[in-house]
Design a protein around this motif. Structure first.
Motif, PDB file in Angstrom:
ATOM      1  N   THR A  52     -32.763  31.065  -1.912  1.00  0.00           N
ATOM      2  CA  THR A  52     -32.173  29.776  -1.583  1.00  0.00           C
ATOM      3  C   THR A  52     -33.464  28.743  -1.882  1.00  0.00           C
ATOM      4  OG1 THR A  52     -31.032  30.447  -0.152  1.00  0.00           O
ATOM      5  CG2 THR A  52     -31.193  28.193   0.086  1.00  0.00           C
ATOM      6  N   VAL A  53     -33.074  27.794  -2.937  1.00  0.00           N
ATOM      7  CA  VAL A  53     -33.977  26.773  -3.366  1.00  0.00           C
ATOM      8  C   VAL A  53     -33.263  25.258  -2.727  1.00  0.00           C
ATOM      9  CG1 VAL A  53     -35.193  25.535  -5.025  1.00  0.00           C
ATOM     10  CG2 VAL A  53     -34.876  28.061  -5.537  1.00  0.00           C
ATOM     11  N   GLU A  54     -34.315  24.935  -1.704  1.00  0.00           N
ATOM     12  CA  GLU A  54     -33.869  23.577  -1.374  1.00  0.00           C
ATOM     13  C   GLU A  54     -34.689  22.504  -2.079  1.00  0.00           C
ATOM     14  OE1 GLU A  54     -32.632  24.247   3.144  1.00  0.00           O
ATOM     15  OE2 GLU A  54     -34.651  24.379   2.581  1.00  0.00           O
ATOM     16  N   THR A  55     -33.945  21.430  -2.819  1.00  0.00           N
ATOM     17  CA  THR A  55     -34.840  20.187  -3.428  1.00  0.00           C
ATOM     18  C   THR A  55     -34.774  19.200  -2.498  1.00  0.00           C
ATOM     19  OG1 THR A  55     -34.183  21.297  -5.414  1.00  0.00           O
ATOM     20  CG2 THR A  55     -34.931  18.894  -5.433  1.00  0.00           C
ATOM     21  N   ILE A  56     -35.749  18.475  -1.908  1.00  0.00           N
ATOM     22  CA  ILE A  56     -35.998  17.403  -1.101  1.00  0.00           C
ATOM     23  C   ILE A  56     -36.914  16.439  -1.875  1.00  0.00           C
ATOM     24  CG2 ILE A  56     -35.127  18.442   0.842  1.00  0.00           C
ATOM     25  CD1 ILE A  56     -38.057  18.542   1.731  1.00  0.00           C
ATOM     26  N   VAL A  57     -36.680  15.115  -1.772  1.00  0.00           N
ATOM     27  CA  VAL A  57     -37.688  13.833  -1.855  1.00  0.00           C
ATOM     28  C   VAL A  57     -38.419  13.830  -0.500  1.00  0.00           C
ATOM     29  CG1 VAL A  57     -37.809  11.606  -2.668  1.00  0.00           C
ATOM     30  CG2 VAL A  57     -36.354  13.011  -3.781  1.00  0.00           C
ATOM     31  N   ALA A  58     -39.717  13.676  -0.461  1.00  0.00           N
ATOM     32  CA  ALA A  58     -40.567  13.388   0.655  1.00  0.00           C
ATOM     33  C   ALA A  58     -40.249  11.938   1.065  1.00  0.00           C
ATOM     34  CB  ALA A  58     -41.905  13.541   0.322  1.00  0.00           C
ATOM     35  N   SER A  59     -39.971  11.941   2.372  1.00  0.00           N
ATOM     36  CA  SER A  59     -39.794  10.872   2.844  1.00  0.00           C
ATOM     37  C   SER A  59     -41.080   9.982   3.373  1.00  0.00           C
ATOM     38  CB  SER A  59     -38.729  10.874   4.194  1.00  0.00           C
ATOM     39  OG  SER A  59     -39.534  11.729   5.265  1.00  0.00           O
ATOM     40  N   ASP A  60     -42.036  10.505   3.419  1.00  0.00           N
ATOM     41  CA  ASP A  60     -43.474   9.756   3.978  1.00  0.00           C
ATOM     42  C   ASP A  60     -44.433   9.539   2.848  1.00  0.00           C
ATOM     43  OD1 ASP A  60     -43.807  12.573   3.782  1.00  0.00           O
ATOM     44  OD2 ASP A  60     -44.884  12.846   5.612  1.00  0.00           O
ATOM     45  N   SER A  61     -43.986  10.107   1.676  1.00  0.00           N
ATOM     46  CA  SER A  61     -45.051  10.051   0.351  1.00  0.00           C
ATOM     47  C   SER A  61     -44.164  10.148  -0.830  1.00  0.00           C
ATOM     48  CB  SER A  61     -45.918  11.258   0.430  1.00  0.00           C
ATOM     49  OG  SER A  61     -45.444  12.378   0.240  1.00  0.00           O
ATOM     50  N   ASP A  62     -45.036   9.732  -1.964  1.00  0.00           N
ATOM     51  CA  ASP A  62     -44.060   9.789  -3.009  1.00  0.00           C
ATOM     52  C   ASP A  62     -44.061  11.035  -3.791  1.00  0.00           C
ATOM     53  OD1 ASP A  62     -43.624   7.167  -2.948  1.00  0.00           O
ATOM     54  OD2 ASP A  62     -45.238   6.547  -4.340  1.00  0.00           O
ATOM     55  N   GLY A  63     -43.130  11.826  -3.780  1.00  0.00           N
ATOM     56  CA  GLY A  63     -43.380  13.416  -4.320  1.00  0.00           C
ATOM     57  C   GLY A  63     -41.926  13.849  -3.893  1.00  0.00           C
ATOM     58  N   GLU A  64     -41.777  15.413  -4.174  1.00  0.00           N
ATOM     59  CA  GLU A  64     -40.672  16.126  -3.894  1.00  0.00           C
ATOM     60  C   GLU A  64     -41.253  17.679  -3.352  1.00  0.00           C
ATOM     61  OE1 GLU A  64     -38.822  17.945  -7.631  1.00  0.00           O
ATOM     62  OE2 GLU A  64     -39.941  16.180  -8.565  1.00  0.00           O
ATOM     63  N   GLY A  65     -40.499  18.261  -2.917  1.00  0.00           N
ATOM     64  CA  GLY A  65     -40.717  19.514  -2.332  1.00  0.00           C
ATOM     65  C   GLY A  65     -39.466  20.497  -2.916  1.00  0.00           C
ATOM     66  N   ARG A  66     -39.798  21.692  -3.383  1.00  0.00           N
ATOM     67  CA  ARG A  66     -38.713  22.746  -3.771  1.00  0.00           C
ATOM     68  C   ARG A  66     -39.074  23.886  -2.736  1.00  0.00           C
ATOM     69  NH1 ARG A  66     -35.849  21.225  -8.703  1.00  0.00           N
ATOM     70  NH2 ARG A  66     -36.615  19.030  -9.047  1.00  0.00           N
ATOM     71  N   ARG A  67     -38.456  24.089  -1.578  1.00  0.00           N
ATOM     72  CA  ARG A  67     -38.807  25.116  -0.806  1.00  0.00           C
ATOM     73  C   ARG A  67     -37.791  26.276  -1.126  1.00  0.00           C
ATOM     74  NH1 ARG A  67     -37.735  25.515   5.559  1.00  0.00           N
ATOM     75  NH2 ARG A  67     -35.586  25.272   4.882  1.00  0.00           N
ATOM     76  N   ILE A  68     -38.325  27.405  -1.565  1.00  0.00           N
ATOM     77  CA  ILE A  68     -37.530  28.678  -1.946  1.00  0.00           C
ATOM     78  C   ILE A  68     -37.922  29.817  -0.675  1.00  0.00           C
ATOM     79  CG2 ILE A  68     -39.530  29.579  -3.305  1.00  0.00           C
ATOM     80  CD1 ILE A  68     -37.244  31.020  -4.927  1.00  0.00           C
ATOM     81  N   VAL A  69     -36.688  30.345  -0.240  1.00  0.00           N
ATOM     82  CA  VAL A  69     -36.797  31.128   0.702  1.00  0.00           C
ATOM     83  C   VAL A  69     -36.216  32.464  -0.072  1.00  0.00           C
ATOM     84  CG1 VAL A  69     -35.733  32.110   2.886  1.00  0.00           C
ATOM     85  CG2 VAL A  69     -36.196  29.559   2.568  1.00  0.00           C
ATOM     86  N   ILE A  70     -37.047  33.608   0.279  1.00  0.00           N
ATOM     87  CA  ILE A  70     -36.502  34.938  -0.312  1.00  0.00           C
ATOM     88  C   ILE A  70     -36.239  35.918   0.588  1.00  0.00           C
ATOM     89  CG2 ILE A  70     -37.275  36.642  -2.224  1.00  0.00           C
ATOM     90  CD1 ILE A  70     -39.138  34.696  -3.307  1.00  0.00           C
TER      91      ILE A  70
END
Length: 242
Positions: free
Chosen positions: A84-102
């Motif tokens: 499962t890949v979750e794509t989010i925009v960081a709320s406290d900085s300029d950037g993004e995170g893509r969390r992958i749970v295997i």
């Protein structure tokens, strides 16, 4: 409010910061392959695919996309390995995170190799589209001393050009440091006469070469291996910060 991400249901898309393109995207209904992708490879049998339905598939896989107000979620099932890949925009900085749970639903431990990939632009779309080969020449990449993070910046052509700096790193949910391979040269990643659907870096025995500097065709790619115990799950987060 400075950073934004667009993702399609297939997992392609682009990232923007203050009107500048961070990653490359070309809307094409037939030939896709533009966006930030995560590749998964089973080290036991060598099979590999993307964690989204775009751009590489395996026979018999099942893919699902879920859009909500605050994230995009991509779910893929290939045999006993579920991701499962979750794509989010960081709320406290300029950037993004893509969390992958295997998740490993099988009865034995699996070694899974995870590889990120994105083409770096760091300028506005018009400049990149008008002459992409020329625009790419001004992006300089750097690998940090520990060899597990990528930095990129655009060399300014004029005093009015904006300063822009990008970092691409991966964090481990367990807190344990893992060996990380790095690549910033698209030609070394894909290989001559190939595409993103059959890049050379997934040939047997090939590792990411660690090229950096003015590589003429810049990307950001990190690779690490995780052990997923039977009936357990592990997580990684690939961050892109500007």
């Amino acid at each position: 409010g400075h950073y934004s991400v667009m993702v399609t249901a297939n997992g392609g898309g682009y990232s923007r910061w203050n009107g500048l393109a961070i990653t490359r995207f070309q809307p094409d209904p037939i030939e896709s392959g533009y966006g930030t992708f995560l590749f998964l490879r089973d080290m036991e049998n060598g099979e590999w695919c993307t964690a989204t339905s775009d751009a590489v598939h395996l026979a018999g896989e099942k893919s699902t996309t879920i859009f909500t107000d605050y994230k995009a979620e991509f779910i893929k099932e290939t045999g006993t390995i579920h991701s499962t890949v979750e794509t989010i925009v960081a709320s406290d900085s300029d950037g993004e995170g893509r969390r992958i749970v295997i998740t490993n639903t099988g009865t034995k431990d699996r070694i899974i190799e995870v590889t990120s990939y994105a083409e770096l632009v760091l300028t506005n779309d018009d400049t990149d589209t008008a002459h992409p080969a020329f625009a790419k020449m001004f992006v300089e990449t750097e690998i940090d001393d520990r060899g597990d993070a990528i930095y990129a910046t655009r060399r300014k052509r004029g005093a009015d050009d904006p300063d822009i700096h990008v970092a691409h790193v991966v964090s481990d949910g367990s807190g344990a440091m893992r060996e990380v391979q790095v690549e910033t040269d698209r030609r070394a990643f894909i290989g001559r006469g190939r595409t993103l659907r059959n890049p050379v870096v997934f040939d047997e025995g090939v590792t990411l070469s660690g090229n950096h500097g003015f590589v003429l065709d810049p990307i950001a790619s990190l690779r690490c291996r995780v052990r997923v115990p039977a009936h357990k799950k592990v997580s990684l987060v690939f961050w892109s910060l500007v």
